[in-house]
Design a protein around this motif. Structure first.
Motif, PDB file in Angstrom:
ATOM      1  N   ALA A  44      -8.960  32.083  14.168  1.00  0.00           N
ATOM      2  CA  ALA A  44      -9.916  32.670  13.236  1.00  0.00           C
ATOM      3  C   ALA A  44     -10.426  34.015  13.757  1.00  0.00           C
ATOM      4  O   ALA A  44     -10.524  34.994  13.014  1.00  0.00           O
ATOM      5  CB  ALA A  44     -11.084  31.704  13.020  1.00  0.00           C
ATOM      6  N   ARG A  87     -10.556  27.626   9.037  1.00  0.00           N
ATOM      7  CA  ARG A  87      -9.349  28.218   8.462  1.00  0.00           C
ATOM      8  C   ARG A  87      -9.637  28.896   7.134  1.00  0.00           C
ATOM      9  O   ARG A  87      -9.111  29.979   6.850  1.00  0.00           O
ATOM     10  CB  ARG A  87      -8.283  27.144   8.252  1.00  0.00           C
ATOM     11  N   ALA A 109     -11.565  32.128   7.864  1.00  0.00           N
ATOM     12  CA  ALA A 109     -10.706  33.124   8.507  1.00  0.00           C
ATOM     13  C   ALA A 109      -9.721  33.709   7.509  1.00  0.00           C
ATOM     14  O   ALA A 109      -9.419  34.908   7.529  1.00  0.00           O
ATOM     15  CB  ALA A 109      -9.959  32.483   9.675  1.00  0.00           C
TER      16      ALA A 109
END
Lengths: 137, 105
Positions: free
Chosen positions: A38, A128, A131
């Protein structure tokens, strides 16, 4: 990776019987990978806090973000498993790159996983998603 | 064959096999962290993770990626007193509105 330092102590139980951490070594490895990925993809600094936030979780989470070395470019995912609340905190630069609706989507996915008892899955999913949205073009 | 030998072979061996299988099934998970069940109390020491490379930028022992989360309580308590100091850069930043979201389950 620093998970090597954590392996020896994380499944131990401290003297008063409270577990030292909510994650097993394998889960810590996943978390470290997700955090590093990330950070690398977005250029922001992600951090994850798991622990009590008190009854006023929002001010507590914001106070935690302020303690980071670069809070303007940091994102904090704070999870309180006892109170069952997750707070995503962004500030200045990170708030510009991750609008609140994106954070709300991530929080929704995280709570869906946490409701099923999956702390690590929810945390990694949230990392996730954020990011991916903050990905440097 | 003697009765003892008979019992050992026909009862002992299956029992030993069952115990071995049970040990394989349950033994590996016996030392894991307790499973999180929402709604039940889940006491755990607070932990705070950063990616490993950032840990070196912080003044922590051993480059450990886990911040001193025990200080988190002090930070949460101190927030109300720190906000009273004007002109202090961290306090000024703390006073800015933050973005993000929250969720419950």
């Amino acid at each position: 990776m620093a998970t090597g330092d954590l392996t020896a102590q994380d499944t131990a139980v401290s003297p008063n019987g409270v577990p030292d951490g909510p994650f097993t070594p394998r889960q810590l490895f996943r978390l470290d990978e997700a955090l590093s990925a990330a950070d690398r993809e977005s250029g922001l600094t992600f951090s994850v806090y798991v622990g009590p936030l008190g009854t006023d979780s929002r001010p507590a989470a914001e106070a935690l973000l302020d303690r980071l070395p670069d809070p303007a470019r940091s994102v904090l995912l704070a999870v309180d498993p006892d109170q069952r609340v997750v707070e995503i905190v962004t500030a200045a630069e990170s708030a510009r790159r991750l609008p609140d609706r994106i954070c709300a989507l991530a929080a929704l996915s995280m709570t869906a996983a946490f409701g099923g008892g999956d702390l690590i899955g929810g945390t990694v999913t949230g990392l996730r998603m954020l990011a991916d949205q903050a990905r440097l073009a | 064959m003697s009765p003892i030998l008979t019992v050992l072979i026909f009862a002992g061996v299956p029992i030993a096999i069952m115990l071995a299988i049970a040990a394989l099934v349950y033994g590996a998970s016996a030392h894991r962290s307790p499973r999180y069940r929402p709604g039940r109390p889940f006491p755990v020491r607070p932990v705070w993770f950063l990616a490993a490379r950032h840990a070196e930028a912080l003044d922590r022992t051993g480059g450990n990626a886990v911040l001193a989360a025990g200080d988190a309580h002090a930070a949460i308590e101190a927030r109300h007193t720190e906000a009273d100091r004007p002109g202090d850069a961290p306090a000024a930043f703390a006073a800015q509105s933050k973005g993000g979201a929250r969720g419950n389950w």
